[in-house]
Design an enzyme around this catalytic site. Structure first.
Site, mmCIF file in Angstrom:
data_model
loop_
_atom_site.group_PDB
_atom_site.id
_atom_site.type_symbol
_atom_site.label_atom_id
_atom_site.label_comp_id
_atom_site.label_asym_id
_atom_site.label_seq_id
_atom_site.Cartn_x
_atom_site.Cartn_y
_atom_site.Cartn_z
ATOM 1 C CG LEU A 12 -1.866 -1.176 1.378
ATOM 2 C CD1 LEU A 12 -2.869 -0.903 2.494
ATOM 3 C CD2 LEU A 12 -2.584 -1.506 0.081
ATOM 4 C CB ALA A 13 2.751 2.847 -2.233
ATOM 5 N NE ARG A 19 1.234 13.104 10.238
ATOM 6 C CZ ARG A 19 1.369 12.021 11.006
ATOM 7 N NH1 ARG A 19 2.082 12.072 12.115
ATOM 8 N NH2 ARG A 19 0.807 10.886 10.653
ATOM 9 C CE LYS A 26 3.801 8.268 4.300
ATOM 10 N NZ LYS A 26 3.025 8.185 5.548
ATOM 11 N NE ARG A 321 30.884 15.140 -11.147
ATOM 12 C CZ ARG A 321 30.960 16.020 -12.153
ATOM 13 N NH1 ARG A 321 32.040 16.762 -12.300
ATOM 14 N NH2 ARG A 321 29.964 16.151 -13.002
ATOM 15 C CG ASN A 374 35.735 17.873 -19.265
ATOM 16 O OD1 ASN A 374 35.937 18.968 -18.744
ATOM 17 N ND2 ASN A 374 34.818 17.049 -18.827
ATOM 18 C CE1 TYR A 375 29.910 21.691 -22.095
ATOM 19 C CE2 TYR A 375 30.231 23.341 -20.382
ATOM 20 C CZ TYR A 375 29.425 22.731 -21.331
ATOM 21 O OH TYR A 375 28.143 23.170 -21.506
HETATM 22 C C1 UD1 Z 1 -3.170 1.365 10.442
HETATM 23 C C2 UD1 Z 1 -4.129 0.333 11.061
HETATM 24 C C3 UD1 Z 1 -3.868 0.247 12.556
HETATM 25 C C4 UD1 Z 1 -2.444 -0.091 12.826
HETATM 26 C C5 UD1 Z 1 -1.491 0.913 12.129
HETATM 27 C C6 UD1 Z 1 -0.084 0.423 12.237
HETATM 28 C C7 UD1 Z 1 -6.122 0.525 9.672
HETATM 29 C C8 UD1 Z 1 -7.521 0.993 9.586
HETATM 30 N N1 UD1 Z 1 -5.493 0.734 10.820
HETATM 31 O O1 UD1 Z 1 -3.529 2.624 10.974
HETATM 32 O O2 UD1 Z 1 -4.694 -0.766 13.135
HETATM 33 O O3 UD1 Z 1 -2.199 -0.103 14.231
HETATM 34 O O4 UD1 Z 1 -1.825 1.014 10.729
HETATM 35 O O5 UD1 Z 1 0.781 1.393 11.724
HETATM 36 O O6 UD1 Z 1 -5.623 -0.069 8.734
HETATM 37 N N2 UD1 Z 1 -3.142 3.879 2.729
HETATM 38 C C9 UD1 Z 1 -3.563 3.851 1.424
HETATM 39 N N3 UD1 Z 1 -4.801 4.297 1.110
HETATM 40 C C10 UD1 Z 1 -5.665 4.777 2.042
HETATM 41 C C11 UD1 Z 1 -5.233 4.809 3.394
HETATM 42 C C12 UD1 Z 1 -3.982 4.348 3.700
HETATM 43 O O7 UD1 Z 1 -2.804 3.416 0.554
HETATM 44 O O8 UD1 Z 1 -6.796 5.146 1.680
HETATM 45 C C13 UD1 Z 1 -1.810 3.387 3.054
HETATM 46 C C14 UD1 Z 1 -0.927 4.455 3.639
HETATM 47 O O9 UD1 Z 1 -0.139 5.062 2.617
HETATM 48 C C15 UD1 Z 1 -0.034 3.670 4.585
HETATM 49 C C16 UD1 Z 1 -0.910 2.506 5.024
HETATM 50 O O10 UD1 Z 1 -1.939 2.398 4.074
HETATM 51 O O11 UD1 Z 1 1.093 3.159 3.910
HETATM 52 C C17 UD1 Z 1 -1.495 2.681 6.433
HETATM 53 O O12 UD1 Z 1 -2.323 3.816 6.481
HETATM 54 P P1 UD1 Z 1 -2.386 4.772 7.727
HETATM 55 O O13 UD1 Z 1 -3.327 5.862 7.442
HETATM 56 O O14 UD1 Z 1 -1.004 5.119 8.161
HETATM 57 O O15 UD1 Z 1 -3.045 3.833 8.844
HETATM 58 P P2 UD1 Z 1 -2.981 4.037 10.397
HETATM 59 O O16 UD1 Z 1 -3.966 5.049 10.800
HETATM 60 O O17 UD1 Z 1 -1.587 4.230 10.810
#
Ligand code: UD1
Ligand code: MG
Length: 456
Positions: A12-13, A19, A26, A321, A374-375
């Site tokens: 998931l990215a 922030r 990110k 380099r 060189n340039y």
């Molecule tokens: C999530 C978990 C939480 C856990 C925590 C651990 C859920 C609902 N909760 O919370 O239980 O303790 O991680 O760190 O999953 N992302 C997407 N699309 C979205 C939302 C998020 O790709 O719509 C990705 C974010 O980029 C991230 C990951 O999913 O890489 C987690 O999302 P984040 O919002 O950080 O979840 P947490 O609130 O930290």
């Protein structure tokens, strides 16, 4: 290594990363020379998955041509970010027909290791679990999802911090986020999730309660919380960088490299250094650097895209380099910059030199202040210096130029024409010496000064 069941991985990215206060998504920010998502992909690839799919956000999609890891078909876009469960669903098509297990990783969690993930997969398969969570104990569980266990220690549900009752908030067993589920149940369970919760999102974590309702077997796998550190801010990026640097330095030292002050040496994920090489303080390695055995890399030197042989001395304060190749026993000293140049065995550039777009023969010696010009302002040209040639100090070698084997270039020369092998060439003006002239000259200067003072 493969497992007794096929393994698929979804990364998931898609998160915005507000922030970070950045134009760059990110997960494309780098630590130790590669992006956060590439760190996670590397850990994932170590498991040789059947399918590896990345869910990216629209901001990454607009740069997709610049992302070498984003091969066609290996990614999909989550346009509306409706939560982690919704993000996983964006990979449903890519995983259609897939069997075995599917592991869900977060791209902003770059410290996970292949070994830890492998243990998670093996334990889950051995336990015959349908859904496995990564869990850890936290003194201050903060925003983490809380794990509610049954009497046998198996997860009943995950309650997100925002949705937890005060009593549930007291739970210290937290959800690490990474999850493993049988592929065939994962998407069925996700289809049953709703967004009726505090965040108004589709939570992947809801599949745990749904799995239990369906009579499936859940599992809580302990996971080292140090491997779960996430990046949400520049400070956390720096913290993750520090951990990765520590790991990379430890790996080099375990391989026989001496570091006098390891905490001052900056490495890249792909830095390779041979045994018995000594790295002095404040040496920086960009990406694509390979150094052989027995070298001395002196303080304050900077490397990127450079190949260094064995028993080579570099620095202090040298800059190698992109495209630098130093063969064995080469010596490069202080304030020397090298770019796209090959210095063959035993060649020396001990001080104050620029070597660009050049080939320097074996045992050739470049005196202090040698510059390859060189340039020409429009194009770059090559300089070839033969084996055993000697270039006197402060020579300007105007490329394109070939200097033959064993040739000798006088100090202070500007060379614009090829030099044959074994020739001596100088282009400086003749030397004029006037015996005892210095004192007469100073007398004249004093007289001028006296006249000027009298006029004031
Ligand atoms: C999530 C978990 C939480 C856990 C925590 C651990 C859920 C609902 N909760 O919370 O239980 O303790 O991680 O760190 O999953 N992302 C997407 N699309 C979205 C939302 C998020 O790709 O719509 C990705 C974010 O980029 C991230 C990951 O999913 O890489 C987690 O999302 P984040 O919002 O950080 O979840 P947490 O609130 O930290
Ligand atoms: Mg998070």
């Amino acid at each position: 290594m493969t497992f007794s069941h096929p393994l698929n991985i979804i990364v998931l990215a898609a998160g915005k990363g507000t922030r970070m206060k950045s134009e760059t998504p990110k997960v494309l920010h780098a630590a130790a020379g590669r992006s956060l998502v590439e760190w996670v992909l590397a850990a994932a690839e170590g498991l040789s998955p059947e399918r590896l799919h990345v869910v990216i956000g629209p901001e990454s999609e607009s740069r997709i041509d610049d992302l070498p890891w984003a091969k066609p078909g290996s990614w999909s876009v989550q346009r509306d970010r409706k939560g982690t469960g919704h993000a996983v669903q964006q990979a449903a098509d890519a995983l259609s027909g897939a069997s075995g297990y599917t592991l869900v990783l977060y791209a902003d969690t770059p410290l996970v290791t292949t070994a830890a993930l492998r243990a998670l997969v093996e334990d889950t398969i051995a336990d015959n679990a349908d859904v496995a969570l990564t869990v850890f104990e936290a003194q201050e569980p903060g925003g983490y999802g809380r794990i509610v266990l049954d009497d046998e220690g198996r997860p009943l549900e995950i309650v997100e911090a925002k949705d937890a009752t005060p009593a549930q908030r007291e739970i210290t067993l937290c959800n690490g986020g990474l999850m493993l589920a049988r592929t065939e149940v994962l998407f069925d369970l996700l289809a049953q999730t709703t967004d009726s919760n505090a965040a108004g999102e589709y939570y992947i974590t809801d599949i745990v309660g749904l799995a239990r309702k369906a009579g499936l077997r859940t599992r809580a796998s302990q996971f080292d919380p140090n491997l779960l550190a996430g990046v949400n801010s520049r400070r956390e990026l720096a913290a993750v960088e520090a951990v990765l640097q520590d790991r990379l330095r430890a790996a080099l030292m375990d391989g026989g490299v001496t570091m006098i002050a390891p905490e001052t040496v900056t490495l890249s994920y792909d830095t390779r250094v041979g045994a018995d090489t000594i790295i002095e303080p404040n040496v920086f390695f960009g990406t694509g650097v390979v150094v052989g055995r027995g070298c001395r890399l002196r303080a304050g030197s900077y490397f990127e895209g450079a190949q260094v042989g064995e028993d080579v001395i570099v620095g202090p304060m040298a800059r190698l380099r992109e495209g630098t190749v130093l063969s064995d026993t080469v010596k490069v000293g202080n304030f020397v910059e090298i770019k796209k140049a090959h210095l063959h065995a035993g060649a020396k550039a001990p001080h104050l030199t620029y070597v660009g777009d050049a080939d320097v023969g074996e045992r050739a010696n470049l005196g202090a202040g040698t510059i390859t010009c060189n340039y020409d302002g429009i194009n770059k040209h090559r300089t070839t210096i033969g084996a055993g040639a000697f270039i006197g100090s402060n020579a300007a070698l105007v490329a394109p130029l070939t200097i033959g084997d064993g040739a000798l270039v006088g100090a202070g020369s500007t060379i614009t024409e090829d030099v044959p092998a074994n020739a001596i060439v100088t282009t400086r003006g003749p030397t004029k010496t006037k015996e005892n002239a210095a004192e007469r000259y100073r007398e004249r200067l004093r007289a001028i000064k006296a006249r000027l003072n009298a006029q004031k």
